[in-house]
Design a protein around this motif. Structure first.
Motif, PDB file in Angstrom:
ATOM      1  N   LEU A   2       0.825  -1.204   0.000  1.00  0.00           N
ATOM      2  CA  LEU A   2       0.000   0.000   0.000  1.00  0.00           C
ATOM      3  C   LEU A   2       0.861   1.256   0.000  1.00  0.00           C
ATOM      4  O   LEU A   2       0.530   2.251  -0.646  1.00  0.00           O
ATOM      5  N   ARG A   3       1.977   1.221   0.719  1.00  0.00           N
ATOM      6  CA  ARG A   3       2.866   2.389   0.744  1.00  0.00           C
ATOM      7  C   ARG A   3       3.459   2.634  -0.632  1.00  0.00           C
ATOM      8  O   ARG A   3       3.582   3.779  -1.080  1.00  0.00           O
ATOM      9  N   ARG A   4       3.835   1.575  -1.318  1.00  0.00           N
ATOM     10  CA  ARG A   4       4.388   1.722  -2.666  1.00  0.00           C
ATOM     11  C   ARG A   4       3.338   2.275  -3.623  1.00  0.00           C
ATOM     12  O   ARG A   4       3.639   3.133  -4.469  1.00  0.00           O
ATOM     13  N   LEU A   6       0.817   4.147  -2.765  1.00  0.00           N
ATOM     14  CA  LEU A   6       0.565   5.536  -2.380  1.00  0.00           C
ATOM     15  C   LEU A   6       1.605   6.473  -2.993  1.00  0.00           C
ATOM     16  O   LEU A   6       1.275   7.575  -3.449  1.00  0.00           O
ATOM     17  N   VAL A   7       2.859   6.044  -3.019  1.00  0.00           N
ATOM     18  CA  VAL A   7       3.911   6.860  -3.638  1.00  0.00           C
ATOM     19  C   VAL A   7       3.612   7.091  -5.115  1.00  0.00           C
ATOM     20  O   VAL A   7       3.741   8.204  -5.639  1.00  0.00           O
ATOM     21  N   HIS A  10       0.662   9.591  -5.547  1.00  0.00           N
ATOM     22  CA  HIS A  10       1.067  10.978  -5.308  1.00  0.00           C
ATOM     23  C   HIS A  10       1.806  11.546  -6.521  1.00  0.00           C
ATOM     24  O   HIS A  10       1.526  12.671  -6.959  1.00  0.00           O
ATOM     25  N   ASP A 131       8.166  -3.890  -8.626  1.00  0.00           N
ATOM     26  CA  ASP A 131       8.307  -3.894  -7.171  1.00  0.00           C
ATOM     27  C   ASP A 131       7.366  -4.919  -6.535  1.00  0.00           C
ATOM     28  O   ASP A 131       7.737  -5.582  -5.555  1.00  0.00           O
TER      29      ASP A 131
END
Length: 226
Positions: A2-4, A6-7, A10, A131
């Motif tokens: 989820l963090r990847r 989100l980047v 953005h 990734d």
């Protein structure tokens, strides 16, 4: 995962705003129509392949892990998406000389911006898929053990411990002085001293005279005008 994602979202949002501005400023003159007609096929190929890759990447990551089958599917979709970016770049470089002899023409700046961001978004999608495949092939880590190792590493870091002890002592003394008070200068139960110490936390090492003087000026001016 989820963090990847989100980047990527953005960065995609920032690029979308830039493309939106270029489209609003575009006058759709003959040079624009000529260039876009020459790269239309390659442009839609990039959009189609990257969209399919992005949809598959999100669908594969919904359960929080990437299976071997999902990884193989993503790897197959990455190949045409990357090839489409190259073809669009070649097509655009071949189309611009028909409008202007300059490699970067002022009348085609909006077209340059648009194609650049289309290729960039496709590259972001490819990077996200790669990734996800890499994260799926890595062995899963126990979050408890990882947290324990990080805590031990922090505890064994002498600089970190010195920073904690030094600033804890300053905040604690500020709380003590504020709690007891000092005559008429500092009333009892005053939290401003400890709050100021917390705001001025810093890991700066070496000669801190100039930095401390600037901070002192800020504190004094804040107390005077606040």
């Amino acid at each position: 995962m989820l963090r990847r994602l989100l980047v990527m979202l953005h960065e995609g949002y920032d690029r979308l705003f830039s493309v939106w501005h270029s489209c609003c400023e575009e006058q759709f003159e003959q040079s624009h129509l000529t260039v876009m007609a020459l790269i239309e096929t390659e442009l839609f190929t990039v959009l189609t392949t990257s969209s399919a890759l992005l949809r598959q990447s999100v669908a594969a990551a919904l359960d929080g892990r990437i299976s071997k089958h999902e990884a193989r599917v993503l790897e197959k979709l990455v190949v045409p998406a990357r090839a489409a970016q190259v073809e669009l770049t070649r097509a655009f470089l071949a189309a611009t000389p028909q409008v202007s002899e300059d490699r970067v023409s002022p009348e085609l700046l909006d077209e340059h911006c648009f194609c650049f961001h289309v290729c960039a978004c496709a590259r972001m999608t490819v990077s996200l898929a790669e990734d996800l495949v890499r994260l799926g092939t890595e062995p899963a880590q126990d979050p408890v053990n990882a947290w324990s190792r990080n805590c031990c590493a922090l505890q064994l870091n002498r600089d970190h411990m010195a920073f904690v002890v030094r600033n804890f002592a300053s905040i604690w003394l500020g709380m003590l002085v504020g709690y007891l008070g000092y005559r008429q200068m500092v009333p009892r139960y005053e939290a401003g001293i400890a709050c100021t110490c917390a705001i001025l936390l810093s890991k700066f090492q070496g000669s801190a005279m100039a930095k401390n003087l600037v901070r002192l000026q800020g504190v004094v001016l804040g107390n005077v005008f606040g």
